[in-house]
Design a protein around this motif. Structure first.
Motif, PDB file in Angstrom:
ATOM      1  N   UNK A   1       0.860  -1.183   0.000  1.00 61.61           N
ATOM      2  CA  UNK A   1       0.000   0.000   0.000  1.00 61.61           C
ATOM      3  C   UNK A   1       0.895   1.230   0.000  1.00 61.61           C
ATOM      4  N   UNK A   2       0.668   2.121  -0.952  1.00 60.34           N
ATOM      5  CA  UNK A   2       1.375   3.397  -0.990  1.00 60.34           C
ATOM      6  C   UNK A   2       0.521   4.441  -0.299  1.00 60.34           C
ATOM      7  N   UNK A   3       1.163   5.296   0.491  1.00 59.14           N
ATOM      8  CA  UNK A   3       0.459   6.361   1.206  1.00 59.14           C
ATOM      9  C   UNK A   3       1.112   7.679   0.826  1.00 59.14           C
ATOM     10  N   UNK A   4       0.300   8.587   0.305  1.00 65.10           N
ATOM     11  CA  UNK A   4       0.775   9.893  -0.144  1.00 65.10           C
ATOM     12  C   UNK A   4       0.383  10.949   0.878  1.00 65.10           C
ATOM     13  N   UNK A   5       1.366  11.706   1.344  1.00 67.43           N
ATOM     14  CA  UNK A   5       1.148  12.865   2.206  1.00 67.43           C
ATOM     15  C   UNK A   5       1.301  14.095   1.319  1.00 67.43           C
TER      16      UNK A   5
END
Length: 73
Positions: free
Chosen positions: A47-51
Motif C-alpha cells: 500500500x502506498x500512502x501519499x502525504x
C-alpha cells in the motif's frame, strides 16, 4: 519530513494479501496539521500512502505510526 506548501511525499506499507483493485485506507498516529493523506494499493502486498501539503505554508510532521488496511473489492 518538512513539506513545503504544494509538496508531497509517498511511502509504502506492506499489507499481506493486498492486490491491485482493492480498497485501501491509512491512519497516522499524530495530527496531520492540514496535510492530506491518501492510500492506494500500488503492487501486490504493498500500500502506498501519499502525504500532500496544500495548507499554504511549510509543515513538519513528527515521527509517528502509519497504519494501512485493505478491503477486498
Amino acid at each position: 519530513a518538512n513539506l513545503a506548501d504544494g509538496a508531497g511525499e509517498t511511502t509504502t506499507v506492506t499489507v499481506t494479501g493486498a492486490a491491485l483493485g482493492d480498497y485501501a485506507i491509512a491512519s497516522f498516529s499524530l495530527d496531520l496539521q492540514g496535510i492530506s493523506m491518501t492510500a492506494y494499493v500500488s503492487a501486490a502486498d504493498t500500500v502506498s500512502v501519499r502525504f500532500q501539503n496544500e495548507s499554504g505554508g511549510a509543515l513538519n510532521l513528527s515521527s509517528g505510526t502509519l497504519r494501512a488496511r485493505v478491503f477486498k473489492a
